[in-house]
Write a protein that holds these residues in place. Structure first.
Motif, PDB file in Angstrom:
ATOM      1  N   ALA A 178     -17.547 -68.114 -74.865  1.00 19.58           N
ATOM      2  CA  ALA A 178     -17.364 -67.325 -75.978  1.00 19.58           C
ATOM      3  C   ALA A 178     -18.427 -66.876 -76.685  1.00 19.58           C
ATOM      4  N   MET A 179     -18.289 -65.911 -77.390  1.00 22.36           N
ATOM      5  CA  MET A 179     -19.336 -65.356 -78.139  1.00 22.36           C
ATOM      6  C   MET A 179     -18.880 -65.787 -79.515  1.00 22.36           C
ATOM      7  N   ILE A 180     -19.823 -66.664 -80.190  1.00 24.25           N
ATOM      8  CA  ILE A 180     -19.418 -67.288 -81.622  1.00 24.25           C
ATOM      9  C   ILE A 180     -20.160 -66.471 -82.787  1.00 24.25           C
ATOM     10  N   ALA A 181     -19.354 -66.175 -83.816  1.00 21.30           N
ATOM     11  CA  ALA A 181     -20.224 -64.979 -84.866  1.00 21.30           C
ATOM     12  C   ALA A 181     -19.931 -65.938 -85.918  1.00 21.30           C
ATOM     13  N   ALA A 182     -21.031 -66.147 -86.719  1.00 11.54           N
ATOM     14  CA  ALA A 182     -20.876 -66.656 -88.205  1.00 11.54           C
ATOM     15  C   ALA A 182     -20.349 -65.735 -89.045  1.00 11.54           C
ATOM     16  N   VAL A 183     -19.298 -66.262 -89.931  1.00 18.84           N
ATOM     17  CA  VAL A 183     -18.641 -65.395 -91.144  1.00 18.84           C
ATOM     18  C   VAL A 183     -19.363 -66.137 -92.178  1.00 18.84           C
ATOM     19  N   THR A 184     -19.954 -65.457 -93.094  1.00 14.89           N
ATOM     20  CA  THR A 184     -20.568 -66.091 -93.995  1.00 14.89           C
ATOM     21  C   THR A 184     -20.211 -65.249 -95.476  1.00 14.89           C
ATOM     22  N   ASP A 185     -20.563 -65.906 -96.595  1.00 16.14           N
ATOM     23  CA  ASP A 185     -20.322 -65.214 -98.167  1.00 16.14           C
ATOM     24  C   ASP A 185     -21.546 -64.497 -98.243  1.00 16.14           C
ATOM     25  N   THR A 186     -21.836 -63.732 -99.446  1.00 20.18           N
ATOM     26  CA  THR A 186     -22.894 -62.883 -99.846  1.00 20.18           C
ATOM     27  C   THR A 186     -23.985 -63.646-100.109  1.00 20.18           C
ATOM     28  N   SER A 187     -23.922 -64.884-100.107  1.00 18.19           N
ATOM     29  CA  SER A 187     -25.276 -65.981-100.258  1.00 18.19           C
ATOM     30  C   SER A 187     -25.651 -66.406 -98.965  1.00 18.19           C
ATOM     31  N   GLY A 188     -24.879 -65.992 -97.843  1.00 22.17           N
ATOM     32  CA  GLY A 188     -25.226 -66.502 -96.603  1.00 22.17           C
ATOM     33  C   GLY A 188     -24.572 -67.913 -96.075  1.00 22.17           C
ATOM     34  N   LYS A 189     -23.722 -68.339 -96.938  1.00 19.18           N
ATOM     35  CA  LYS A 189     -23.104 -69.823 -96.665  1.00 19.18           C
ATOM     36  C   LYS A 189     -22.196 -69.584 -95.709  1.00 19.18           C
ATOM     37  N   LEU A 190     -21.955 -70.237 -94.699  1.00 17.33           N
ATOM     38  CA  LEU A 190     -21.108 -70.147 -93.721  1.00 17.33           C
ATOM     39  C   LEU A 190     -19.690 -70.646 -94.041  1.00 17.33           C
ATOM     40  N   ALA A 191     -18.581 -69.665 -93.853  1.00 18.18           N
ATOM     41  CA  ALA A 191     -17.252 -69.945 -94.391  1.00 18.18           C
ATOM     42  C   ALA A 191     -16.492 -70.227 -93.385  1.00 18.18           C
ATOM     43  N   GLY A 192     -16.854 -69.745 -92.136  1.00 16.55           N
ATOM     44  CA  GLY A 192     -15.865 -69.758 -90.937  1.00 16.55           C
ATOM     45  C   GLY A 192     -16.714 -68.959 -89.597  1.00 16.55           C
ATOM     46  N   VAL A 193     -15.912 -68.896 -88.478  1.00 17.78           N
ATOM     47  CA  VAL A 193     -16.485 -68.238 -87.345  1.00 17.78           C
ATOM     48  C   VAL A 193     -15.222 -67.517 -86.797  1.00 17.78           C
ATOM     49  N   HIS A 194     -15.975 -66.597 -85.931  1.00 18.18           N
ATOM     50  CA  HIS A 194     -14.833 -65.614 -85.007  1.00 18.18           C
ATOM     51  C   HIS A 194     -15.440 -65.877 -83.471  1.00 18.18           C
ATOM     52  N   ARG A 195     -14.279 -65.931 -82.832  1.00 16.49           N
ATOM     53  CA  ARG A 195     -14.708 -66.355 -81.366  1.00 16.49           C
ATOM     54  C   ARG A 195     -14.171 -65.102 -80.563  1.00 16.49           C
ATOM     55  N   THR A 196     -14.860 -64.635 -79.706  1.00 14.88           N
ATOM     56  CA  THR A 196     -14.561 -63.671 -78.558  1.00 14.88           C
ATOM     57  C   THR A 196     -14.630 -64.275 -77.275  1.00 14.88           C
ATOM     58  N   TRP A 197     -13.546 -64.640 -76.405  1.00 13.58           N
ATOM     59  CA  TRP A 197     -13.586 -65.206 -75.420  1.00 13.58           C
ATOM     60  C   TRP A 197     -13.853 -64.420 -74.165  1.00 13.58           C
ATOM     61  N   LEU A 198     -14.985 -64.640 -73.278  1.00 19.31           N
ATOM     62  CA  LEU A 198     -15.382 -63.708 -72.313  1.00 19.31           C
ATOM     63  C   LEU A 198     -15.068 -63.933 -70.810  1.00 19.31           C
ATOM     64  N   ASP A 199     -15.127 -62.845 -70.004  1.00 21.34           N
ATOM     65  CA  ASP A 199     -14.726 -63.147 -68.744  1.00 21.34           C
ATOM     66  C   ASP A 199     -16.142 -63.655 -67.862  1.00 21.34           C
ATOM     67  N   PRO A 200     -15.800 -64.721 -67.395  1.00 24.98           N
ATOM     68  CA  PRO A 200     -17.416 -65.247 -66.734  1.00 24.98           C
ATOM     69  C   PRO A 200     -17.489 -64.522 -65.575  1.00 24.98           C
ATOM     70  N   ARG A 201     -16.438 -63.760 -64.940  1.00 19.36           N
ATOM     71  CA  ARG A 201     -16.708 -62.956 -63.904  1.00 19.36           C
ATOM     72  C   ARG A 201     -17.491 -61.872 -64.274  1.00 19.36           C
ATOM     73  N   GLY A 202     -17.660 -61.481 -65.558  1.00 22.39           N
ATOM     74  CA  GLY A 202     -18.691 -60.237 -65.805  1.00 22.39           C
ATOM     75  C   GLY A 202     -17.960 -59.127 -66.442  1.00 22.39           C
ATOM     76  N   PHE A 203     -18.316 -57.988 -66.368  1.00 19.33           N
ATOM     77  CA  PHE A 203     -17.776 -56.860 -67.020  1.00 19.33           C
ATOM     78  C   PHE A 203     -16.697 -56.029 -66.219  1.00 19.33           C
ATOM     79  N   SER A 204     -15.616 -55.676 -66.879  1.00 13.46           N
ATOM     80  CA  SER A 204     -14.939 -54.650 -66.113  1.00 13.46           C
ATOM     81  C   SER A 204     -14.281 -53.564 -67.244  1.00 13.46           C
ATOM     82  N   GLU A 205     -13.902 -52.660 -66.655  1.00 11.76           N
ATOM     83  CA  GLU A 205     -13.498 -51.349 -67.492  1.00 11.76           C
ATOM     84  C   GLU A 205     -12.214 -51.494 -68.321  1.00 11.76           C
ATOM     85  N   ALA A 206     -11.408 -52.501 -67.607  1.00  8.91           N
ATOM     86  CA  ALA A 206     -10.245 -52.967 -68.204  1.00  8.91           C
ATOM     87  C   ALA A 206     -10.358 -53.780 -69.285  1.00  8.91           C
ATOM     88  N   THR A 207     -10.939 -54.739 -69.264  1.00  2.00           N
ATOM     89  CA  THR A 207     -11.171 -55.626 -70.508  1.00  2.00           C
ATOM     90  C   THR A 207     -12.310 -55.526 -71.370  1.00  2.00           C
TER      91      THR A 207
END
Length: 350
Positions: A178-207
């Motif tokens: 997964a790609m893990i993205a830090a969600v922060t407030d305006t001061s830069g303090k981490l408030a959460g994360v966003h996860r994008t799960w990825l296909d270990p087989r690589g890129f395809s036009e469908a996904t």
């Protein structure tokens, strides 16, 4: 009657998650919010209900970014039950409150007081801390396959090789990179994360490289008002929905600070840095994106922030980048931003 309504709304707010599970059953909890399509319990993610009292607002207050509607839990009961007489709404609310609705508790017996509750900001901080930089990982390959090649200054993105994913409460837990993205407030303090799960087989036009699962994107923690940030905002900032959208625009405006709010609903609600004087809104070409843009323009103008909308030629800026190319995206961006910012963010960076 007004006092009774206020008291009922306040009491419902104390059990906001139970109310949502009962009347907005088509939605689901994400962090401190309940996400659903609309107040009539349509599946989707445009409407968000605050589940806990905070400095940002009262528990039970909700906003639908797709329509601009907002209200409290009495409105939820009225609309979801198709009630027209306010007396019926009050009777339904009182009936609900007469039932036992304890606050949801983690049901894992192995959790200790020092453990992070799943979905909490603390759990988000731990996940981000366990992740590693994206260089030479599947995240870097995923972004490059989407033609995002300017990858400097994106420490808010990390890679985690075996990130838990559970389709629903009744399914076994899976693991995907997964790609893990830090969600922060305006001061830069981490408030959460966003996860994008990825296909270990690589890129395809469908996904486009995302894992072949029902919901390859999910967030956790306290998200409302916050965002994934690229650069530190000064007087100028660009804001949009998706991470890939904003990274695509950043390929032609590499030094402009940008934020990804992660959804139309959250874009409409982002908090403004004190230094901000001009806000570029990178809109997605759909009804939810248009409503988020309109709400954000109104909020910015109320506090004296100039707004300029930049629009893709296709569905979003990553589509423009992948299909039309970098030069076309740069040319389209040049004619949509202020002249002084062309010199500052395009010509000097070229």
């Amino acid at each position: 009657m007004a006092d009774n309504a206020h008291d009922l709304a306040r009491r419902l707010g104390r059990q906001a998650e139970s109310v949502c599970r009962h009347y907005l059953s088509a939605g689901r909890r994400e962090g401190g919010y309940w996400l659903v399509g609309d107040v009539r319990n349509t599946p989707g993610r445009s409407m968000f209900v605050r589940l806990k009292q905070s400095t940002n607002g009262a528990a039970g207050k909700w906003t639908d970014a797709a329509t601009g509607e907002h209200g409290d839990l009495l409105d939820v009961i009225r609309e979801s039950c198709s009630l027209t007489d306010f007396k019926d709404v009050v009777d339904e609310a009182r009936s609900f409150l007469s039932l036992p609705h304890p606050e949801p508790e983690p049901n894992q017996p192995w959790l200790r007081k020092s453990s992070a509750v799943p979905g909490s900001p603390e759990a988000a901080r731990r996940l981000f801390a366990m992740s590693r930089p994206i260089e030479r990982t599947l995240v870097e390959a995923y972004l490059r396959n989407r033609c995002i090649t300017f990858l400097h200054g994106i420490g808010s993105l990390r890679f985690y090789p075996r990130c838990y994913y559970r389709p629903d409460d009744h399914s076994p837990t899976e693991t995907w990179p997964a790609m893990i993205a830090a969600v922060t407030d305006t001061s830069g303090k981490l408030a959460g994360v966003h996860r994008t799960w990825l296909d270990p087989r690589g890129f395809s036009e469908a996904t486009l490289g995302k894992a072949p699962i029902d919901t390859p994107r999910r967030a956790m923690g306290n998200l409302l008002g916050h965002a994934v940030r690229f650069g530190v905002a000064g007087e100028v900032m660009a804001a949009g929905e998706g991470i890939e959208t904003m990274l695509s625009l950043r390929c032609v405006l590499p030094t402009m600070p940008m934020v990804a709010a992660l959804s139309a609903a959250h874009l409409a609600a982002i908090l403004f840095p004190d230094t901000l004087r001009r806000l570029y809104i990178a809109r997605d070409d759909d009804p939810a994106g248009d409503c988020a843009m309109a709400t954000l323009i109104d909020r910015a103008q109320e506090v004296g922030i100039e707004t300029i909308t930049v629009s893709p030629r296709l569905g979003d800026f990553n589509e423009d980048l992948r299909i039309l190319g970098l030069d076309a995206l740069r040319a389209a961006s040049r004619v949509q931003i202020a002249a002084q910012d062309v010199a500052r963010f395009i010509e000097l960076a070229a």
